[in-house]
Design a protein around this motif. Structure first.
Motif, PDB file in Angstrom:
ATOM      1  N   PHE A  79       0.822  -1.208   0.000  1.00  0.00           N
ATOM      2  CA  PHE A  79       0.000   0.000   0.000  1.00  0.00           C
ATOM      3  C   PHE A  79       0.860   1.263   0.000  1.00  0.00           C
ATOM      4  O   PHE A  79       0.660   2.174  -0.810  1.00  0.00           O
ATOM      5  CB  PHE A  79      -0.933  -0.001   1.212  1.00  0.00           C
ATOM      6  N   GLY A 125       2.583   1.830  -3.258  1.00  0.00           N
ATOM      7  CA  GLY A 125       1.667   2.411  -4.233  1.00  0.00           C
ATOM      8  C   GLY A 125       1.445   3.888  -3.998  1.00  0.00           C
ATOM      9  O   GLY A 125       1.417   4.699  -4.947  1.00  0.00           O
ATOM     10  N   THR A 170      -1.548  -4.843  -4.495  1.00  0.00           N
ATOM     11  CA  THR A 170      -1.997  -3.729  -3.657  1.00  0.00           C
ATOM     12  C   THR A 170      -1.394  -2.416  -4.141  1.00  0.00           C
ATOM     13  O   THR A 170      -2.097  -1.399  -4.267  1.00  0.00           O
ATOM     14  CB  THR A 170      -1.603  -3.967  -2.193  1.00  0.00           C
ATOM     15  N   ALA A 193      -3.029  -1.306  -7.364  1.00  0.00           N
ATOM     16  CA  ALA A 193      -4.387  -0.807  -7.140  1.00  0.00           C
ATOM     17  C   ALA A 193      -4.367   0.627  -6.632  1.00  0.00           C
ATOM     18  O   ALA A 193      -5.200   1.450  -7.018  1.00  0.00           O
ATOM     19  CB  ALA A 193      -5.119  -1.706  -6.146  1.00  0.00           C
ATOM     20  N   VAL A 194      -3.393   0.943  -5.771  1.00  0.00           N
ATOM     21  CA  VAL A 194      -3.330   2.287  -5.187  1.00  0.00           C
ATOM     22  C   VAL A 194      -3.069   3.342  -6.250  1.00  0.00           C
ATOM     23  O   VAL A 194      -3.779   4.342  -6.352  1.00  0.00           O
ATOM     24  CB  VAL A 194      -2.266   2.346  -4.075  1.00  0.00           C
ATOM     25  N   GLN A 229      -9.656   3.009  -3.121  1.00  0.00           N
ATOM     26  CA  GLN A 229      -9.875   1.618  -3.522  1.00  0.00           C
ATOM     27  C   GLN A 229      -8.723   0.741  -3.049  1.00  0.00           C
ATOM     28  O   GLN A 229      -8.908  -0.428  -2.711  1.00  0.00           O
ATOM     29  CB  GLN A 229     -10.024   1.521  -5.041  1.00  0.00           C
ATOM     30  N   GLY A 230      -7.513   1.331  -3.030  1.00  0.00           N
ATOM     31  CA  GLY A 230      -6.363   0.581  -2.533  1.00  0.00           C
ATOM     32  C   GLY A 230      -6.502   0.223  -1.071  1.00  0.00           C
ATOM     33  O   GLY A 230      -6.094  -0.868  -0.642  1.00  0.00           O
ATOM     34  N   ALA A 252      -6.583  -3.470   0.257  1.00  0.00           N
ATOM     35  CA  ALA A 252      -5.617  -3.883   1.269  1.00  0.00           C
ATOM     36  C   ALA A 252      -6.306  -4.632   2.402  1.00  0.00           C
ATOM     37  O   ALA A 252      -5.832  -5.676   2.868  1.00  0.00           O
ATOM     38  CB  ALA A 252      -4.868  -2.664   1.810  1.00  0.00           C
TER      39      ALA A 252
END
Length: 571
Positions: free
Chosen positions: A141, A144, A392, A395-396, A403-404, A408
């Motif tokens: 996370f 990202g 993860t 996605a971030v 959304q991340g 997560a």
């Protein structure tokens, strides 16, 4: 604890006068790093520059007086600033632009809601939720976030307009406008990065960021940088933080920003708890996560009521404070005082600061969040968790920070369920010396002719109960010799839910039909109580229960009936 002692903040109890000078000096050094950083974080959040300073005043004081951690530095943070900015942009409110009065009001409302959610978490004793973001997911996370934060500074470093749309569209925008770059702007951004990197490399105890800010503001003012196309901060409001509720809000705004506040809450809880725990363990200090929740709650309420945005426990600033040998929150109170002094007296000197300087500071902060070393360690040790971390991170920055956060959480919970659903199961044997041996459970394996000792390393619940029963049946059906004893090593089974209880009844029926004696080894008292409730315990003769695994194996008579246990069964 006396009445007077209770009045002393938890983070300051046992304070020694000898620590004062060290704490004050550490607070001064921390200010030199934190003040330029939080001004950069305010740009990530889309907030006026001065609001970054505000995060180091009342919120820091609130946590210092109400939290338990002696070192945790609370203020603006890059990750929560990124969540805030992305979340407000995704609301799709017409005319809502970063830096506008409506944006500032919604940011303040988000901080207030985050404080309320943190307070509710404290009342419900939900501090344990911090453990549900695994280290793997947290590394992914923050990586990202780092990629998103660093890449978002590139247009300001080049002096070209920022693109709109998702992360990929924004990168395509600046790549296709390289012919419009401002070389003067690039020079300021590059100089900022070089100064900070050089100081970090050769003079790590001296804050290169403050040197870059002071030196380049002086150069900008002397050369009238704005006349050469260099964007500067401009007039910065000075004075004490404004006190009061954010203005111009409606009841409907609460529901609009609630999901953003929840995302901030998740990260605040996970990151602050992890940071507090790490430094408390390092110094042998007592840590009270629930009390820290109170401090973080009031800190965010103070942020919302003082014209600024969400605050969080900062691992980077806490590490700096620890390196400067700060001992307690007195260092953070010193930083709050210096930040207030800057807000009251020195903001006018910020007008000539090029935006590229802030962008350079934030760019390096973003790169520091990209945990390449952590990703390498995960890749070397747990390839499947490396995939989780990369997904993860993607996605971030590729989908969205909010959304991340949700992904997560989902991935962390999925990992827990996956491990419980498919634990490593073993068939247990014993050497001539009486030492247990563990072989991964596969059909065709037995502990001894006619004996299978099965160890299941997870709680039995609805999701894995069928798999558990199927494994036992397969071991019995495909054993090289007809199975006469099935010993269940229950040391790894702490609980059995109702669905699993039904499956166990069916499994006992299966074993009885095959004339296989069921033997239970090492059940703890709680498991025994649960088996009694499900009327399973009553189906197991007392002589078939052993408190010791070796005794259970040795009791197998290779054809006879089980003998009595040498130790009484647990429970």
């Amino acid at each position: 604890m006396t009445g007077m002692t209770r009045l002393v903040p938890a983070s300051l109890r046992g304070y020694r006068r000898a620590w004062l000078s060290r704490d004050v000096l550490a607070g001064v050094a921390l200010s030199a790093v934190a003040i330029p950083e939080v001004m950069g974080y305010s740009s990530i959040a889309g907030m006026p520059i001065v609001t970054g300073l505000y995060t180091l005043i009342l919120p820091t004081i609130a946590f210092a007086l109400l939290g338990s951690s002696k070192l945790l530095v609370v203020g603006a943070d890059s990750a929560t600033a990124a969540i805030l900015s992305a979340g407000l942009l995704e609301l799709g409110i017409a005319g809502l632009v970063p830096g506008s009065p409506q944006w500032v009001a919604l940011a303040g409302l988000t901080a207030l809601l985050s404080g309320v959610i943190l307070a509710a978490a404290r009342l419900l004793r939900l501090g344990f939720l911090a453990d549900f973001l695994s280290a793997t997911v947290l590394i992914g996370f923050l990586t990202g976030v780092g990629i998103q934060v660093a890449s978002a500074q590139i247009p300001d470093l080049l002096g070209i307009p920022r693109g709109r749309g998702n992360w990929f569209q924004q990168q395509w925008s600046w790549l296709t406008h390289l012919d419009e770059v401002s070389w003067y702007t690039i020079a300021y951004g590059a100089a900022t990065i070089v100064i900070i990197v050089v100081f970090k490399r050769f003079l790590p105890r001296f804050p290169g960021s403050i040197v870059a800010v002071v030196a380049l503001i002086a150069v900008s003012g002397a050369t009238d940088a704005s006349s050469h196309g260099v964007a500067v901060v401009g007039a910065v409001e000075s004075g004490f933080p404004p006190i009061g509720l954010p203005s111009g809000l409606t009841p409907g705004d609460v529901s609009q920003v609630f999901s953003v506040a929840v995302s901030c809450f998740v990260l605040i809880l996970a990151q602050s708890a992890a940071t507090s725990h790490s430094f408390a363990t390092r110094h042998g200090d007592h840590l009270d996560i629930d009390r820290d929740l109170v401090g973080l709650s009031v800190a965010n309420l103070a942020a919302g009521l003082s014209g600024t945005f969400v605050v969080n426990g900062s691992p980077t600033k806490t590490e700096i404070l620890d390196q400067q040998r700060g001992r307690t929150q007195v260092a953070n109170l010193t930083m709050a005082f210096i930040s207030l002094l800057v807000a009251l007296v020195f903001t006018t000197s910020l007008a000539d600061m090029p935006l590229a300087v802030l962008a350079g500071i934030v760019f390096l902060v973003g790169l520091d969040l990209v945990d390449v070393r952590g990703l390498r360690r995960i890749y070397a040790r747990r390839r499947n968790e490396f995939v989780v971390a990369v997904v993860t991170a993607f996605a971030v920055f590729g989908i969205g920070v909010e959304q991340g956060v949700l992904l997560a959480l989902a991935l962390s919970l999925f990992e827990v369920i996956r491990r419980e659903y498919r634990p490593k199961d073993f068939v247990v044997g014993v050497t001539e010396e009486g030492v247990p041996t563990y072989t991964l459970a596969e059909p065709g394996i037995e502990s001894a002719p006619g004996l299978i000792v099965f160890r299941f390393n997870a709680e039995l619940f609805y999701a894995n109960a069928s798999r558990f029963a199927d494994e036992v049946k397969a071991l019995v059906d495909e054993a090289p010799d007809p199975v006469r004893w099935l010993v269940l090593d229950a040391a790894g089974i702490a609980d059995v839910d109702y669905s699993a209880g039904i499956r166990l009844h069916n499994l006992l029926d299966f074993l009885a039909a095959r004339r296989v004696t069921f033997v239970l080894a090492r059940p703890d008292a709680a498991l025994v109580d649960t088996l009694k409730v499900y009327e399973l315990w009553q189906r197991i003769p007392p002589e078939n229960v052993f408190g010791n695994l070796i005794d259970a194996i040795r009791a197998y008579p290779a054809g006879g009936s089980p003998g009595a246990a040498d130790e009484p069964p647990a429970g």
